[in-house]
Design a protein around this motif. Structure first.
Motif, PDB file in Angstrom:
ATOM      1  N   GLU A  56       0.624  -0.830   0.098  1.00  0.00           N
ATOM      2  CA  GLU A  56      -0.018   0.004  -0.198  1.00  0.00           C
ATOM      3  C   GLU A  56       0.904   0.849   0.171  1.00  0.00           C
ATOM      4  O   GLU A  56       0.712   2.018  -0.910  1.00  0.00           O
TER       5      GLU A  56
ATOM      6  N   ASP B 113       0.977   3.992  -3.014  1.00  0.00           N
ATOM      7  CA  ASP B 113       0.948   5.305  -2.335  1.00  0.00           C
ATOM      8  C   ASP B 113       2.000   5.928  -3.348  1.00  0.00           C
ATOM      9  O   ASP B 113       1.870   7.597  -3.842  1.00  0.00           O
TER      10      ASP B 113
ATOM     11  N   GLY C 223       1.614   6.914  -6.092  1.00  0.00           N
ATOM     12  CA  GLY C 223       0.526   6.855  -6.946  1.00  0.00           C
ATOM     13  C   GLY C 223       0.081   6.172  -8.116  1.00  0.00           C
ATOM     14  O   GLY C 223      -0.991   6.377  -9.488  1.00  0.00           O
ATOM     15  N   ILE C 224      -0.565   4.979  -7.885  1.00  0.00           N
ATOM     16  CA  ILE C 224      -1.004   4.020  -8.542  1.00  0.00           C
ATOM     17  C   ILE C 224      -2.562   3.405  -8.103  1.00  0.00           C
ATOM     18  O   ILE C 224      -2.851   3.727  -6.498  1.00  0.00           O
ATOM     19  N   GLN C 225      -3.248   2.743  -9.260  1.00  0.00           N
ATOM     20  CA  GLN C 225      -4.183   2.383  -8.249  1.00  0.00           C
ATOM     21  C   GLN C 225      -4.304   0.840  -8.493  1.00  0.00           C
ATOM     22  O   GLN C 225      -3.878   0.760  -9.521  1.00  0.00           O
ATOM     23  N   TRP C 226      -4.618   0.142  -7.763  1.00  0.00           N
ATOM     24  CA  TRP C 226      -5.113  -1.358  -7.612  1.00  0.00           C
ATOM     25  C   TRP C 226      -6.218  -1.622  -8.971  1.00  0.00           C
ATOM     26  O   TRP C 226      -7.033  -0.944  -8.797  1.00  0.00           O
ATOM     27  N   ILE C 227      -6.322  -2.120  -9.606  1.00  0.00           N
ATOM     28  CA  ILE C 227      -7.192  -2.627 -10.305  1.00  0.00           C
ATOM     29  C   ILE C 227      -7.232  -3.834 -10.687  1.00  0.00           C
ATOM     30  O   ILE C 227      -6.205  -4.997 -11.004  1.00  0.00           O
ATOM     31  N   SER C 228      -8.809  -4.468 -10.702  1.00  0.00           N
ATOM     32  CA  SER C 228      -8.913  -6.107 -10.250  1.00  0.00           C
ATOM     33  C   SER C 228      -8.631  -6.322 -11.775  1.00  0.00           C
ATOM     34  O   SER C 228      -8.909  -5.815 -13.023  1.00  0.00           O
ATOM     35  N   VAL C 229      -8.191  -7.518 -11.794  1.00  0.00           N
ATOM     36  CA  VAL C 229      -8.227  -8.554 -13.140  1.00  0.00           C
ATOM     37  C   VAL C 229      -9.658  -8.865 -13.237  1.00  0.00           C
ATOM     38  O   VAL C 229      -9.614  -9.663 -14.429  1.00  0.00           O
TER      39      VAL C 229
ATOM     40  N   MET D 182     -10.343  -1.538 -18.376  1.00  0.00           N
ATOM     41  CA  MET D 182      -9.412  -0.802 -18.030  1.00  0.00           C
ATOM     42  C   MET D 182      -9.284   0.365 -18.979  1.00  0.00           C
ATOM     43  O   MET D 182      -8.319   0.441 -19.881  1.00  0.00           O
TER      44      MET D 182
ATOM     45  N   GLY E 143      -9.398   4.786 -19.454  1.00  0.00           N
ATOM     46  CA  GLY E 143      -8.785   5.864 -19.411  1.00  0.00           C
ATOM     47  C   GLY E 143      -9.398   6.975 -18.027  1.00  0.00           C
ATOM     48  O   GLY E 143      -8.961   7.727 -18.095  1.00  0.00           O
TER      49      GLY E 143
ATOM     50  N   GLY F 252     -11.963   9.392 -16.059  1.00  0.00           N
ATOM     51  CA  GLY F 252     -11.569   9.948 -14.918  1.00  0.00           C
ATOM     52  C   GLY F 252     -12.444   8.880 -14.061  1.00  0.00           C
ATOM     53  O   GLY F 252     -13.574   8.183 -14.909  1.00  0.00           O
ATOM     54  N   PRO F 253     -12.733   9.252 -12.504  1.00  0.00           N
ATOM     55  CA  PRO F 253     -13.516   8.400 -11.777  1.00  0.00           C
ATOM     56  C   PRO F 253     -14.916   9.048 -11.800  1.00  0.00           C
ATOM     57  O   PRO F 253     -15.258  10.319 -12.941  1.00  0.00           O
TER      58      PRO F 253
END
Lengths: 668, 102
Positions: B64, B68, B71-77, B86, B88, B90-91
């Protein structure tokens, strides 16, 4: 002449015969000796070993205790090879000190004054002259030598000189070895070896193993701790000690007096064995997230503690189990303290396992479904909705009236019995259980497993079985009615999660488990251990009623996920007063929910003890934790969001940062 | 007679020499075995040390922290074969506190 010749011939013959006999005997003697020597060389006899200087030696070989990992193989507890530095103080003072200082540059040494004092003067004699008791002089000399060693080790490998001095001086004289440092790094070992350079100062480097824990802090109480002797002392380390424990290897050799190995006696080598590895059902990542999220919420509401449990309702796997206690300064804490937890997290009492509490309204679906199963709402056992949510109900023999919660609760628009669950109506629950006999009401609790241990593999006999009133003391007015809204019954979070799983599994409850796998012939037998609590149709109807709680009931605002469909129930129970009765304005806030609706993958139960600010309702306090745990966990295990319009990538709204490359992780 | 005696002594000497050679070889084999055994023990210890290091550097809290820092984020497979798209983009929506429900 002839006679003389014959006599001479007889003498020659006789000499020749005796000569042959003598030569034969010598040859036989030599042959026997050679055979015996060969025999002894090939198969040495132990009784001659001591005479020849050979000696038997036993070498013990370290074996490692089994590893404890999470469900995905992440290491949580492992034996770490390390070195222990010990000293024989007597030997050091008598011989080692002199060897230590002899080769050093005394002028640049940190303790040069003391050393010069010791080396350049006939110290004993001087001290004897000054201090009458020789013993005192010896002790003084010893202190100087110890300080000198401590100073040297501090410079060399950075272990505190004060600490070393203290250990050396405080050690009882009867103890031969004093441990100076339990856990040396490899570079420290190299530095010590280089410094010793073959000198025997009385220092001893010993191979050891140290049990190390790498999981989230909240997992420490589950995994437990090992004692110094390597045996499990608490938690799973203790409960599974027999599987985890290793057996050291034993190598017997016969050596020369100089140490060279002559032979290994046949059949004496015992390889020993490493301990068996052990996988938990817990996922360290889910555990960490739950721990962090619960901590945040406890801070926000200044609560006295909290518990959160995440299970897989399909097979009973416990995915996360967190228990946090917060002591608040100047607050009259009524939640049972756990002083050992402050000393060592691994010694904490896991309240999810050993403490039972009144759940409040989260218990309503249990009694509601149980009543349905027993035929309530059929013509023989009708429910009169016209009496529900109209006014407080008085029940003969009951000390208090049954009231609905809220400032202005009586809306009088109850159309179906699902509304009782949706709006958490106490008056509705009183009506639901009105026709039940005492035996029937109690049987609902036992049917869902309350009053018996879950035997999930934690706690053993210390696991709390919960508390339900005996039939003898059961009464309709004070027990059936109270239990219908979660009073007069004490449950554990484990029991609640297991019971709630029945709504996820067409009425079947799984056997909860903390370790994987429950396999017979390589097949997971979790399915075979399911216990039926409800008929499938009753479970489905309850599930739908619980969905209304999330869509338009008490979880609508704070406990509803934007990604996954959920069903659940909130509850706010009065906090018991240790002096008797209940506090009027202190609560236990809790929420239980499962998600996704169609094929539930997780059940999340969160209990927050005694929240002090920013609200106290279960939905407000525990709801956000459950919602976020559902979002994070389902996303993590790779469940596709099922709410229309939700980001189908499974990203949590607002938390995704798009800069940088995405990291892909494996789910289950 | 002398020749026979010499033959016998030589024969016995040869036998003794063979026994000595045999003994020497046995010592060497035993020592080699012990050395190999010690090497195996050291290797086993080294493997355990590596396992500890791997465990230390891959613990969840450490990952974790690294995530941090990068500056990346977990993405579930996703569920095994069903990988999520996946994109690109934005949120969507606001963060939890911005939703106004806490």
């Amino acid at each position: 002449m002839k006679n003389a010749t014959n006599r001479n011939q007889a003498i020659i013959d006789s000499t020749s015969r005796w000569g042959r006999i003598a030569v034969g005997m010598i040859v036989a003697g030599i042959a026997l000796t050679v055979v015996r020597v060969g025999w002894l060389k090939l198969d040495p006899d132990g009784k001659f070993g001591a005479r020849s200087g050979a000696e038997a030696r036993v070498r013990y070989e370290e074996r490692f205790r089994g590893e404890i990992c999470d469900r995905n193989g992440r290491t949580l507890a492992i034996d770490s090879p390390c070195w222990r530095l010990a000293i024989d103080p007597d030997y050091f003072c008598r011989h080692g000190f002199e060897k230590m200082v002899r080769g050093d540059d005394l002028e640049t040494s940190t303790d040069s004054i003391a050393r010069n004092e010791v080396l350049t003067t006939d110290f004993d004699e001087q001290l004897e002259a000054i201090a009458a008791p020789l013993e005192l002089a010896d002790r003084h000399l010893r202190v100087i030598k110890m300080r000198s060693l401590a100073s040297e080790l501090d410079d060399l490998i950075g272990i505190s000189r004060q600490e070393v001095t203290r250990k050396l001086l405080e050690a009882p004289e009867s103890r031969r070895y004093v441990v100076l440092d339990k856990l040396l790094d490899e570079w420290q070992v190299d530095a010590v070896r280089a410094w010793l350079d073959g000198r025997n100062l009385g220092l001893l480097l010993e191979k050891r193993t140290e049990r190390r824990f790498f999981g989230p802090e909240s997992l420490h109480m589950i995994v437990g701790k090992c004692r110094d002797n390597g045996e499990g002392g608490s938690g799973l380390e203790q409960l599974r000690n027999s599987n985890l424990q290793s057996t050291r290897g034993v190598l017997n050799t016969r050596n020369t007096s100089r140490g060279a190995v002559i032979s290994i006696p046949a059949g004496t080598y015992d390889r020993g064995s490493h301990g068996d590895d052990f996988a938990l059902t817990i996922d360290a990542r889910i555990q960490l997230f739950v721990e962090n999220r619960l901590n945040e919420q406890l801070e926000k509401h200044d609560a006295g503690g909290g518990r959160c449990l995440v299970i897989d309702p399909n097979n009973g796997d416990i995915l996360a189990m967190v228990d946090i206690l917060r002591r608040r300064d100047g607050h009259d804490e009524v939640i049972l303290d756990d002083p050992q937890r402050r000393v060592e997290p691994s010694l904490a009492r896991n309240r999810n396992v050993v403490d039972a509490f009144e759940p409040g309204s989260t218990f309503k679906p249990i009694m509601w479904a149980g009543a349905l199963e027993l035929g309530v709402t059929t013509p023989a056992r009708p429910v009169d909705l016209s009496k529900v949510n109209v006014a407080p109900i008085s029940i003969k023999g009951r000390r208090t009236t049954v009231k609905d919660a809220g400032r202005n609760p009586y809306k009088k628009n109850v159309k179906d019995i699902e509304y009782i669950i949706e709006k958490s109506l106490n008056t509705g629950m009183a009506e639901m259980v009105r026709t039940l006999t005492d035996e029937e009401a109690r049987s609902i609790l036992t049917r869902f497993g309350f009053g018996t241990r879950t035997k999930c593999g934690l706690g053993g006999q210390a696991e709390h079985p919960g508390q339900i009133t005996s039939l003898k003391n059961w009464s309709f007015a004070n027990t059936t009615i109270s239990v219908s809204f979660g009073h007069e019954v004490a449950v554990t979070t484990l029991q609640m999660a297991r019971a709630f799983s029945a709504f996820c599994n067409d009425g079947l409850m799984p056997q909860l488990r903390i370790s994987r796998p429950l396999e017979v012939d390589g097949v997971d037998v979790a399915d075979r251990l399911m216990a039926r609590a409800l008929k499938p149709e009753t479970a489905l109807r309850t599930k739908r009623a619980l969905q209304r709680v999330v869509l338009s009931g008490t979880l609508k605002n704070h406990g509803r996920s934007e990604l996954y469909s959920m069903f659940g129930k909130s509850g706010t129970a009065d906090l018991p007063n240790p002096a008797g009765g209940y506090f009027k304005n202190r609560y236990t806030s809790n929420v239980i929910a499962a998600s996704p609706f169609e094929e539930p993958r997780i059940v999340v139960y969160c209990v927050v003890d005694d929240p002090k600010k920013n609200g106290y309702y279960g939905g407000t306090v525990a709801g956000p934790v459950v919602r976020d745990v559902v979002d994070q966990t389902l996303r993590y295990i790779g469940v596709k969001p099922d709410i229309e319009g939700a980001d189908q990538s499974g990203r949590i709204a607002g938390t995704l940062r798009t800069e940088g490359m995405p990291v892909v992780i494996g789910g289950e | 007679m002398f020749a026979k005696l010499m033959m016998l002594i030589l024969g016995l000497g040869l036998l003794a020499a063979m026994l000595l050679v045999n003994r020497q070889r046995r010592y060497e084999i035993v020592n080699e075995t012990i050395q190999l055994h010690s090497q195996l023990e050291q290797l086993e210890r080294a493997i355990q040390e590596r396992k500890v290091r791997v465990a230390e550097s891959t613990r969840s809290a450490e990952l974790e922290r690294m995530k941090d820092a990068l500056g990346i984020q977990w993405i579930s497979v996703g569920e095994r074969s069903r990988l999520f798209m996946m994109s690109g983009d934005g949120p969507k929506g606001g963060d939890a506190s911005a939703r106004g429900d806490e």
